[in-house]
Design a protein around this motif. Sequence first.
Motif, PDB file in Angstrom:
ATOM      1  N   ARG A 271       0.842  -0.967  -0.085  1.00  0.00           N
ATOM      2  CA  ARG A 271       0.320  -0.328  -0.213  1.00  0.00           C
ATOM      3  C   ARG A 271       0.929   1.213  -0.311  1.00  0.00           C
ATOM      4  O   ARG A 271       1.873   1.302   0.694  1.00  0.00           O
ATOM      5  CB  ARG A 271      -0.968  -0.243   0.859  1.00  0.00           C
ATOM      6  N   ILE A 272       0.393   1.971  -1.101  1.00  0.00           N
ATOM      7  CA  ILE A 272       1.273   3.820  -0.603  1.00  0.00           C
ATOM      8  C   ILE A 272      -0.259   4.678  -0.294  1.00  0.00           C
ATOM      9  O   ILE A 272      -1.020   5.139  -1.494  1.00  0.00           O
ATOM     10  CB  ILE A 272       1.338   3.906  -2.012  1.00  0.00           C
ATOM     11  N   GLY A 273      -0.546   4.804   0.652  1.00  0.00           N
ATOM     12  CA  GLY A 273      -1.245   5.789   0.442  1.00  0.00           C
ATOM     13  C   GLY A 273      -2.931   5.106   0.106  1.00  0.00           C
ATOM     14  O   GLY A 273      -3.407   3.804   0.906  1.00  0.00           O
ATOM     15  N   ARG A 274      -4.105   6.032  -0.711  1.00  0.00           N
ATOM     16  CA  ARG A 274      -5.212   4.461  -0.718  1.00  0.00           C
ATOM     17  C   ARG A 274      -4.499   3.996  -2.051  1.00  0.00           C
ATOM     18  O   ARG A 274      -5.639   3.726  -2.685  1.00  0.00           O
ATOM     19  CB  ARG A 274      -5.605   6.534  -1.790  1.00  0.00           C
ATOM     20  N   HIS A 275      -3.035   4.047  -2.531  1.00  0.00           N
ATOM     21  CA  HIS A 275      -3.265   3.453  -3.969  1.00  0.00           C
ATOM     22  C   HIS A 275      -1.781   2.431  -3.653  1.00  0.00           C
ATOM     23  O   HIS A 275      -1.978   1.717  -2.043  1.00  0.00           O
ATOM     24  CB  HIS A 275      -2.309   4.269  -4.779  1.00  0.00           C
ATOM     25  N   SER A 276      -2.070   1.412  -4.102  1.00  0.00           N
ATOM     26  CA  SER A 276      -1.037   0.182  -4.245  1.00  0.00           C
ATOM     27  C   SER A 276      -0.522  -0.544  -5.503  1.00  0.00           C
ATOM     28  O   SER A 276      -0.754  -0.133  -6.120  1.00  0.00           O
ATOM     29  CB  SER A 276      -1.896  -0.702  -3.555  1.00  0.00           C
ATOM     30  N   LEU A 277       0.857  -1.170  -5.367  1.00  0.00           N
ATOM     31  CA  LEU A 277       1.424  -1.766  -6.358  1.00  0.00           C
ATOM     32  C   LEU A 277       1.544  -3.216  -6.150  1.00  0.00           C
ATOM     33  O   LEU A 277       1.663  -3.464  -5.333  1.00  0.00           O
ATOM     34  CB  LEU A 277       2.440  -1.608  -6.332  1.00  0.00           C
ATOM     35  N   THR A 278       1.861  -3.970  -7.321  1.00  0.00           N
ATOM     36  CA  THR A 278       2.184  -5.820  -6.600  1.00  0.00           C
ATOM     37  C   THR A 278       2.997  -5.739  -7.358  1.00  0.00           C
ATOM     38  O   THR A 278       4.490  -5.574  -8.327  1.00  0.00           O
ATOM     39  CB  THR A 278       1.813  -6.260  -8.142  1.00  0.00           C
ATOM     40  N   VAL A 279       4.314  -6.849  -6.078  1.00  0.00           N
ATOM     41  CA  VAL A 279       4.703  -7.058  -6.502  1.00  0.00           C
ATOM     42  C   VAL A 279       5.863  -7.932  -7.329  1.00  0.00           C
ATOM     43  O   VAL A 279       5.015  -9.354  -7.263  1.00  0.00           O
ATOM     44  CB  VAL A 279       5.974  -7.443  -5.341  1.00  0.00           C
ATOM     45  N   TYR A 280       6.100  -8.444  -8.231  1.00  0.00           N
ATOM     46  CA  TYR A 280       6.761  -9.765  -8.771  1.00  0.00           C
ATOM     47  C   TYR A 280       8.350  -9.818  -8.786  1.00  0.00           C
ATOM     48  O   TYR A 280       9.227  -8.841  -9.480  1.00  0.00           O
ATOM     49  CB  TYR A 280       6.522  -9.678 -10.262  1.00  0.00           C
ATOM     50  N   GLU A 281       9.019 -11.475  -8.719  1.00  0.00           N
ATOM     51  CA  GLU A 281       9.614 -11.312  -8.475  1.00  0.00           C
ATOM     52  C   GLU A 281      10.240 -11.883  -9.981  1.00  0.00           C
ATOM     53  O   GLU A 281       9.364 -12.568 -11.159  1.00  0.00           O
ATOM     54  CB  GLU A 281       9.717 -12.961  -8.034  1.00  0.00           C
ATOM     55  N   THR A 282      12.211 -11.466 -10.543  1.00  0.00           N
ATOM     56  CA  THR A 282      12.223 -11.571 -11.571  1.00  0.00           C
ATOM     57  C   THR A 282      13.661 -11.859 -10.815  1.00  0.00           C
ATOM     58  O   THR A 282      14.764 -10.853 -11.986  1.00  0.00           O
ATOM     59  CB  THR A 282      12.734 -10.369 -12.635  1.00  0.00           C
ATOM     60  N   PRO A 283      14.461 -12.867 -10.902  1.00  0.00           N
ATOM     61  CA  PRO A 283      15.668 -12.833 -10.542  1.00  0.00           C
ATOM     62  C   PRO A 283      16.076 -13.056 -12.051  1.00  0.00           C
ATOM     63  O   PRO A 283      15.713 -13.538 -13.144  1.00  0.00           O
ATOM     64  CB  PRO A 283      15.833 -14.239 -10.120  1.00  0.00           C
TER      65      PRO A 283
ATOM     66  N   GLU B 108      19.208 -17.754 -18.811  1.00  0.00           N
ATOM     67  CA  GLU B 108      17.746 -18.351 -18.722  1.00  0.00           C
ATOM     68  C   GLU B 108      16.923 -18.008 -17.801  1.00  0.00           C
ATOM     69  O   GLU B 108      15.738 -17.901 -18.472  1.00  0.00           O
ATOM     70  CB  GLU B 108      18.127 -20.097 -18.638  1.00  0.00           C
ATOM     71  N   THR B 109      17.040 -17.950 -16.118  1.00  0.00           N
ATOM     72  CA  THR B 109      16.199 -16.907 -15.407  1.00  0.00           C
ATOM     73  C   THR B 109      16.076 -16.284 -15.583  1.00  0.00           C
ATOM     74  O   THR B 109      14.975 -16.002 -15.434  1.00  0.00           O
ATOM     75  CB  THR B 109      17.048 -17.669 -13.708  1.00  0.00           C
ATOM     76  N   GLY B 110      16.823 -15.356 -16.204  1.00  0.00           N
ATOM     77  CA  GLY B 110      16.106 -13.574 -16.286  1.00  0.00           C
ATOM     78  C   GLY B 110      15.070 -13.831 -17.031  1.00  0.00           C
ATOM     79  O   GLY B 110      14.250 -13.527 -17.198  1.00  0.00           O
ATOM     80  N   LEU B 111      15.820 -14.439 -18.650  1.00  0.00           N
ATOM     81  CA  LEU B 111      14.843 -14.598 -19.809  1.00  0.00           C
ATOM     82  C   LEU B 111      13.431 -15.251 -19.293  1.00  0.00           C
ATOM     83  O   LEU B 111      12.287 -15.235 -19.684  1.00  0.00           O
ATOM     84  CB  LEU B 111      15.513 -15.345 -20.771  1.00  0.00           C
ATOM     85  N   TYR B 112      13.160 -15.959 -18.661  1.00  0.00           N
ATOM     86  CA  TYR B 112      12.330 -16.937 -18.005  1.00  0.00           C
ATOM     87  C   TYR B 112      11.239 -15.780 -17.419  1.00  0.00           C
ATOM     88  O   TYR B 112      10.257 -16.562 -17.463  1.00  0.00           O
ATOM     89  CB  TYR B 112      12.453 -18.019 -17.510  1.00  0.00           C
ATOM     90  N   HIS B 113      11.647 -15.316 -16.328  1.00  0.00           N
ATOM     91  CA  HIS B 113      11.166 -14.719 -15.559  1.00  0.00           C
ATOM     92  C   HIS B 113      10.470 -13.297 -15.993  1.00  0.00           C
ATOM     93  O   HIS B 113       9.025 -12.478 -16.103  1.00  0.00           O
ATOM     94  CB  HIS B 113      11.545 -14.650 -14.206  1.00  0.00           C
ATOM     95  N   LEU B 114      11.392 -12.908 -17.312  1.00  0.00           N
ATOM     96  CA  LEU B 114      10.522 -11.632 -18.127  1.00  0.00           C
ATOM     97  C   LEU B 114       9.695 -11.876 -18.953  1.00  0.00           C
ATOM     98  O   LEU B 114       8.900 -11.412 -19.299  1.00  0.00           O
ATOM     99  CB  LEU B 114      12.119 -10.399 -19.301  1.00  0.00           C
ATOM    100  N   GLN B 115       9.441 -13.375 -19.185  1.00  0.00           N
ATOM    101  CA  GLN B 115       8.161 -14.021 -20.327  1.00  0.00           C
ATOM    102  C   GLN B 115       6.943 -14.136 -19.180  1.00  0.00           C
ATOM    103  O   GLN B 115       6.707 -13.725 -19.818  1.00  0.00           O
ATOM    104  CB  GLN B 115       9.324 -15.519 -21.086  1.00  0.00           C
ATOM    105  N   ARG B 116       7.810 -14.794 -18.270  1.00  0.00           N
ATOM    106  CA  ARG B 116       6.515 -14.782 -17.384  1.00  0.00           C
ATOM    107  C   ARG B 116       6.294 -13.786 -16.477  1.00  0.00           C
ATOM    108  O   ARG B 116       4.557 -13.134 -16.422  1.00  0.00           O
ATOM    109  CB  ARG B 116       7.302 -15.739 -15.740  1.00  0.00           C
ATOM    110  N   VAL B 117       5.863 -12.922 -16.622  1.00  0.00           N
ATOM    111  CA  VAL B 117       5.983 -11.335 -16.045  1.00  0.00           C
ATOM    112  C   VAL B 117       5.734 -10.059 -17.005  1.00  0.00           C
ATOM    113  O   VAL B 117       5.125 -10.435 -17.623  1.00  0.00           O
ATOM    114  CB  VAL B 117       7.022 -11.100 -15.054  1.00  0.00           C
ATOM    115  N   VAL B 118       7.426  -9.931 -17.604  1.00  0.00           N
ATOM    116  CA  VAL B 118       6.505  -8.417 -18.141  1.00  0.00           C
ATOM    117  C   VAL B 118       6.165  -8.738 -19.349  1.00  0.00           C
ATOM    118  O   VAL B 118       5.447  -8.242 -19.895  1.00  0.00           O
ATOM    119  CB  VAL B 118       8.207  -7.681 -18.156  1.00  0.00           C
ATOM    120  N   PHE B 119       6.714  -9.610 -20.380  1.00  0.00           N
ATOM    121  CA  PHE B 119       5.853  -9.490 -21.368  1.00  0.00           C
ATOM    122  C   PHE B 119       4.983 -10.148 -21.115  1.00  0.00           C
ATOM    123  O   PHE B 119       4.190 -10.833 -22.992  1.00  0.00           O
ATOM    124  CB  PHE B 119       7.137 -10.185 -22.320  1.00  0.00           C
ATOM    125  N   ARG B 120       3.683 -10.699 -20.411  1.00  0.00           N
ATOM    126  CA  ARG B 120       2.127 -11.093 -20.206  1.00  0.00           C
ATOM    127  C   ARG B 120       2.266  -9.844 -20.301  1.00  0.00           C
ATOM    128  O   ARG B 120       0.345  -9.541 -19.938  1.00  0.00           O
ATOM    129  CB  ARG B 120       2.695 -11.842 -19.482  1.00  0.00           C
TER     130      ARG B 120
END
Length: 213
Positions: free
Chosen positions: A110-122, A158-170
């Motif tokens: 939470r940030i005041g009345r808003h919020s953000l979401t955390v994603y793991e990208t090792p 390879e780990t980084g590419l996997y998580h970029l696909q899983r998170v950012v490029f979705r």
Amino acid sequence: MSYLRLKQITVGKWQENCYLLTCPETKESALVDPGDEFDQIVALVGRTRVKRILLTHTDLDHIGALEQARDTFRANVYVHAKELTRPSHAEAPRKPILSAQPLSDGQSIRIGRHSLTVYETPGHTPGHVVFRFDRRAIVGDAIFPGGPGRTHSPADLETGLYHLQRVVFRWDDRITLYPGHGQPTTVGAQRDNFMRFLAKPRADDLYGDVSWA
Ligand SMILES: [Zn+2]
């Protein structure tokens, strides 16, 4: 409907981007990656109330002013648990990091009345995370315009590419990405080159500073 206010400064010899997210209604804020030049960070914070300090990862260029920021703003530090046990930090444990709150995938902050979401990208580091809010994301050193953050082994890449696909490029093409160094980009601006890079055969020993081109 209002949006989180995003401000940015570039600090230190590694030209690291430090960000401030503020709730426009309550003036509560979160400071992301206080890398260096604490006096500039104080000016960035202004009259907002820093309740949390969020770290994408714990490379030195992202935490140079962490201790001062934590002590001055009396804010809780949030970082992924795997960033606390990295060899470089295990040898010389840093007090402010060791007393941090753990971050994990899908967590909402939470940030005041808003919020953000955390994603793991090792990949760049073992406990690297990114922060997503409305149509924007602070992505630290997970991805830059033109390539992923520097990696230290082929397995890390390879780990980084996997998580970029899983998170950012979705994410939708219109999402803006705010990196730990340099200029912002969008998911759409990176997608074609990323997909081409994934489809191409890669050398077994590829890692380090890799570009999509
Ligand atoms: Zn960095």
